[in-house]
Structure formats: C-alpha cells, structure tokens
Design a protein around this motif. Structure first.
Motif, PDB file in Angstrom:
ATOM      1  N   TYR A  33       0.819  -1.214   0.000  1.00 40.86           N
ATOM      2  CA  TYR A  33       0.000   0.000   0.000  1.00 40.86           C
ATOM      3  C   TYR A  33       0.855   1.267   0.000  1.00 40.86           C
ATOM      4  N   ALA A  34       1.907   1.281   0.787  1.00 39.31           N
ATOM      5  CA  ALA A  34       2.759   2.480   0.877  1.00 39.31           C
ATOM      6  C   ALA A  34       3.398   2.799  -0.471  1.00 39.31           C
ATOM      7  N   ILE A  35       3.770   1.753  -1.221  1.00 35.88           N
ATOM      8  CA  ILE A  35       4.343   1.958  -2.558  1.00 35.88           C
ATOM      9  C   ILE A  35       3.286   2.526  -3.496  1.00 35.88           C
ATOM     10  N   TYR A  36       2.093   1.920  -3.476  1.00 29.76           N
ATOM     11  CA  TYR A  36       1.014   2.416  -4.330  1.00 29.76           C
ATOM     12  C   TYR A  36       0.758   3.896  -4.057  1.00 29.76           C
ATOM     13  N   ASP A  37       0.749   4.252  -2.793  1.00 26.90           N
ATOM     14  CA  ASP A  37       0.449   5.628  -2.417  1.00 26.90           C
ATOM     15  C   ASP A  37       1.552   6.585  -2.878  1.00 26.90           C
ATOM     16  N   LEU A  38       2.801   6.161  -2.787  1.00 25.77           N
ATOM     17  CA  LEU A  38       3.913   7.022  -3.186  1.00 25.77           C
ATOM     18  C   LEU A  38       3.883   7.349  -4.683  1.00 25.77           C
ATOM     19  N   VAL A  39       3.538   6.360  -5.504  1.00 25.91           N
ATOM     20  CA  VAL A  39       3.605   6.585  -6.960  1.00 25.91           C
ATOM     21  C   VAL A  39       2.295   7.092  -7.552  1.00 25.91           C
ATOM     22  N   LEU A  40       1.188   6.925  -6.837  1.00 25.83           N
ATOM     23  CA  LEU A  40      -0.113   7.286  -7.403  1.00 25.83           C
ATOM     24  C   LEU A  40      -0.773   8.512  -6.774  1.00 25.83           C
ATOM     25  N   LYS A  41      -0.311   8.935  -5.615  1.00 22.74           N
ATOM     26  CA  LYS A  41      -1.073   9.938  -4.868  1.00 22.74           C
ATOM     27  C   LYS A  41      -1.077  11.326  -5.504  1.00 22.74           C
ATOM     28  N   GLU A  42      -0.035  11.671  -6.269  1.00 24.62           N
ATOM     29  CA  GLU A  42      -0.001  13.000  -6.877  1.00 24.62           C
ATOM     30  C   GLU A  42      -1.133  13.146  -7.893  1.00 24.62           C
ATOM     31  N   GLU A  43      -1.765  14.287  -7.887  1.00 24.51           N
ATOM     32  CA  GLU A  43      -2.961  14.516  -8.704  1.00 24.51           C
ATOM     33  C   GLU A  43      -2.684  14.423 -10.193  1.00 24.51           C
ATOM     34  N   ASP A  44      -1.458  14.724 -10.618  1.00 27.96           N
ATOM     35  CA  ASP A  44      -1.162  14.765 -12.054  1.00 27.96           C
ATOM     36  C   ASP A  44      -0.601  13.457 -12.594  1.00 27.96           C
ATOM     37  N   VAL A  45      -0.577  12.395 -11.784  1.00 30.11           N
ATOM     38  CA  VAL A  45      -0.100  11.090 -12.247  1.00 30.11           C
ATOM     39  C   VAL A  45      -1.219  10.358 -12.983  1.00 30.11           C
ATOM     40  N   VAL A  46      -0.906   9.786 -14.157  1.00 29.88           N
ATOM     41  CA  VAL A  46      -1.928   9.070 -14.919  1.00 29.88           C
ATOM     42  C   VAL A  46      -1.578   7.596 -15.152  1.00 29.88           C
ATOM     43  N   LYS A  47      -0.272   7.274 -15.167  1.00 28.65           N
ATOM     44  CA  LYS A  47       0.106   5.877 -15.400  1.00 28.65           C
ATOM     45  C   LYS A  47       1.467   5.603 -14.774  1.00 28.65           C
ATOM     46  N   VAL A  48       1.596   4.400 -14.192  1.00 33.72           N
ATOM     47  CA  VAL A  48       2.847   3.993 -13.563  1.00 33.72           C
ATOM     48  C   VAL A  48       3.185   2.571 -14.003  1.00 33.72           C
ATOM     49  N   VAL A  49       4.471   2.342 -14.296  1.00 41.37           N
ATOM     50  CA  VAL A  49       4.956   1.009 -14.642  1.00 41.37           C
ATOM     51  C   VAL A  49       6.173   0.704 -13.771  1.00 41.37           C
ATOM     52  N   THR A  50       6.184  -0.470 -13.165  1.00 42.19           N
ATOM     53  CA  THR A  50       7.351  -0.885 -12.388  1.00 42.19           C
ATOM     54  C   THR A  50       8.478  -1.220 -13.351  1.00 42.19           C
ATOM     55  N   ALA A  51       9.574  -0.468 -13.269  1.00 39.54           N
ATOM     56  CA  ALA A  51      10.714  -0.686 -14.169  1.00 39.54           C
ATOM     57  C   ALA A  51      11.683  -1.715 -13.601  1.00 39.54           C
ATOM     58  N   ASP A  52      11.895  -1.676 -12.285  1.00 39.53           N
ATOM     59  CA  ASP A  52      12.813  -2.619 -11.621  1.00 39.53           C
ATOM     60  C   ASP A  52      12.384  -2.713 -10.164  1.00 39.53           C
ATOM     61  N   SER A  53      11.642  -3.735  -9.840  1.00 41.18           N
ATOM     62  CA  SER A  53      11.095  -3.862  -8.486  1.00 41.18           C
ATOM     63  C   SER A  53      12.193  -4.063  -7.446  1.00 41.18           C
ATOM     64  N   SER A  54      13.246  -4.791  -7.790  1.00 39.34           N
ATOM     65  CA  SER A  54      14.315  -5.051  -6.822  1.00 39.34           C
ATOM     66  C   SER A  54      15.088  -3.779  -6.482  1.00 39.34           C
ATOM     67  N   ALA A  55      15.184  -2.858  -7.459  1.00 43.88           N
ATOM     68  CA  ALA A  55      15.886  -1.590  -7.224  1.00 43.88           C
ATOM     69  C   ALA A  55      14.933  -0.481  -6.808  1.00 43.88           C
ATOM     70  N   GLY A  56      13.638  -0.771  -6.778  1.00 40.86           N
ATOM     71  CA  GLY A  56      12.648   0.236  -6.386  1.00 40.86           C
ATOM     72  C   GLY A  56      12.484   1.341  -7.411  1.00 40.86           C
ATOM     73  N   ILE A  57      12.555   0.984  -8.711  1.00 39.88           N
ATOM     74  CA  ILE A  57      12.445   1.977  -9.785  1.00 39.88           C
ATOM     75  C   ILE A  57      11.068   1.874 -10.434  1.00 39.88           C
ATOM     76  N   TYR A  58      10.365   3.005 -10.497  1.00 41.24           N
ATOM     77  CA  TYR A  58       9.036   3.069 -11.102  1.00 41.24           C
ATOM     78  C   TYR A  58       9.012   4.212 -12.110  1.00 41.24           C
ATOM     79  N   TYR A  59       8.434   3.955 -13.284  1.00 36.00           N
ATOM     80  CA  TYR A  59       8.298   4.991 -14.299  1.00 36.00           C
ATOM     81  C   TYR A  59       6.888   5.573 -14.211  1.00 36.00           C
ATOM     82  N   VAL A  60       6.824   6.909 -14.128  1.00 35.68           N
ATOM     83  CA  VAL A  60       5.571   7.597 -13.825  1.00 35.68           C
ATOM     84  C   VAL A  60       5.249   8.619 -14.913  1.00 35.68           C
TER      85      VAL A  60
END
Length: 275
Positions: free
Chosen positions: A133-160
């Motif tokens: 849940y904390a990860i979902y909230d970090l990448v999705l909570k901003e109002e201007d975010v429309v799509k997120v893809v996990t680029a490297d889960s082990s390194a904690g990299i997400y493309y937003v």
C-alpha cells in the motif's frame, strides 16, 4: 433502378475492402501479425453520422478503460455471452490512474485492485494493511499522475507518466528495514522534448518489443536492429533501439488502440506485435 443501386453498393464494398486490405498489408509489413477480430460495439460508430462513440484510453490483457475512466472487461480469445469481446465491468469505479495494469486509482482518490488476486475480488478497495500500500500511495497519490509502470522492483524503480507529458523515474528506498519507503530520487526518463510533443501513454518492458512511447501524434517503439543476425545465430544477441514507427502516422485514422503488444483497427481487425 434496383440493379444500379446494387452495382453501386458492390463498388462501395469493393472500395472499402480494398482500403482495409491495403491497411492490413501495411500494418503486417510494419512488423505485426494478424489475429482475430474485435467485436465491441461501444468503440465503433453506429453509422456515418455517429461521432459520440467511445474511445479507448488503456487496454490491458483483460480490461479496457475508456477516456472517461469507465472499465470494461475484455476477452480477445472468445466472446462473452453478449456476443462481444467486451462487457461492462461490475463496478461504478472510474479510473484516474493505473499501475502495472493491475492497480487503479479511482476518481475518489482511493486505490483498487483492477484484477483480483488470491481471495480478493476485482475492484475491491485496497486496505492500508496491504504490504504494498505504501508503494502504491507514493507513486499514485499525486494529482497529475496518470500511469505507472514498475521498471525494476528489486531496485525500487518506477516509471511515472504525468499530465505534463513527461515520464519520470522514481527511485523508492528505505532508510532502514523499520523505516517506511520514500521517494529518494526523481529524474526524467522519457522527455516530451525528445519525442516532439506530450507523451500520452507508454509501456516499459526493458529491451523488449513491448516497450513503447506514444505522443499526441506518433508512436516510438522498441525494435530489433539486427533481427536477421540474432535470429540466425545462437551467439549473436539481439540489439534493441527505440524508433519512431511511421505506420501510426500513416494509418492514424485506422488504428484505434495500441498497447505495446496488441493493435486494433477501426475495421475490427486485431494484430499482435511480431517484430
């Protein structure tokens, strides 16, 4: 008179079939393979005057989300009981943002499972006790975010992807095993200036044919630059490069959806990425 009308009708059908045939040929030459057909009446005009039919915003393996955020369930392999490849999802949720095609943020700013897992049904609200849940909230909570893809889960990299037309790389780390995750680095990974206009959709799958960037008027997708050699020799690795695919400009009036692996035309033909 009836004979003349019949001849005109045949000519019109021939012209339409010819145009569709040319489009099919050109799409195949661009590296796509023909699949089945796509029956989903909401996304096609009822007649020549109909301009209010729905448009596809996102298409996953099992869902379609239209430009208003409405969710449809999808089955390309066989039709539903309604005789179509799509049907209304059993939910009132409207989608504001999507993560990995499985998690969504609703217009109510709550998070939901788009696809059910274990004993949790699709469209259930995600509780804050969910381990991610904390990860979902970090990448999705901003109002201007429309799509997120996990680029490297082990390194904690997400493309937003944000509404400003850029795709950003978020690095999420923990100061300690007991500390909550936090965004520690933000950088631009796909810059709209590089692609000529706002980015409106993308997918990242590494060095893969399923990686693409879509702008208002163009599509750039990962292509193999040495396909002949790497397909022939076991010791030659395939080399990839992000390139503009001109078929999306040439056939922009015919292509109604593309998600990196599946392309659908306005004459209901389905194609899959082949090269």
């Amino acid at each position: 008179m009836k004979k003349i009308r019949f001849i005109i009708l045949l000519v019109m059908i021939g012209i339409c079939c010819g145009c569709n045939g040319n489009t099919t040929r050109d799409i195949r030459h661009a590296g796509f393979a023909m699949g089945g057909t796509f029956q989903c009446s909401n996304f096609f005009p009822k007649d020549k005057e109909d301009v209010d039919f729905e448009k596809i915003r996102y298409m996953t393996d099992s869902r379609i989300i239209n430009t208003d955020g409405k969710i449809y369930e999808l089955s390309l392999s066989q039709t539903f009981a309604n005789g179509e490849n799509c049907k209304d999802a059993d939910t009132e949720i409207k989608v504001k943002a999507i993560l990995d095609n499985t998690i969504i943020k609703g217009m109510d700013n709550k998070y939901y499972y788009l696809v059910g897992k274990n004993d949790v049904p699709s469209y259930a609200e995600i509780p804050n006790t969910d381990n991610s849940y904390a990860i979902y909230d970090l990448v999705l909570k901003e109002e201007d975010v429309v799509k997120v893809v996990t680029a490297d889960s082990s390194a904690g990299i997400y493309y937003v992807l944000k509404r400003d037309g850029n795709v950003y790389s978020y690095e999420i780390t923990r100061a300690s095993t007991q500390a909550p995750p936090a965004v520690t680095t933000v950088s631009t990974v796909y810059d709209k200036m590089t692609y000529g206009s706002d980015i409106i959709d993308f997918n990242y799958a590494g060095q893969s044919l399923n990686t693409y960037v879509k702008t208002d008027d163009k599509v750039y997708r990962m292509r193999i630059t040495n396909s002949e050699e790497c397909g022939k020799y076991a010791d030659v690795a395939c080399q990839f490069s992000m390139q503009e695919d001109p078929i999306f400009v040439e056939k922009k009036d015919s292509i109604i959806s593309y998600n990196g692996s599946v392309l659908i035309t306005n004459y209901k033909q389905v194609f899959t990425v082949a090269s």
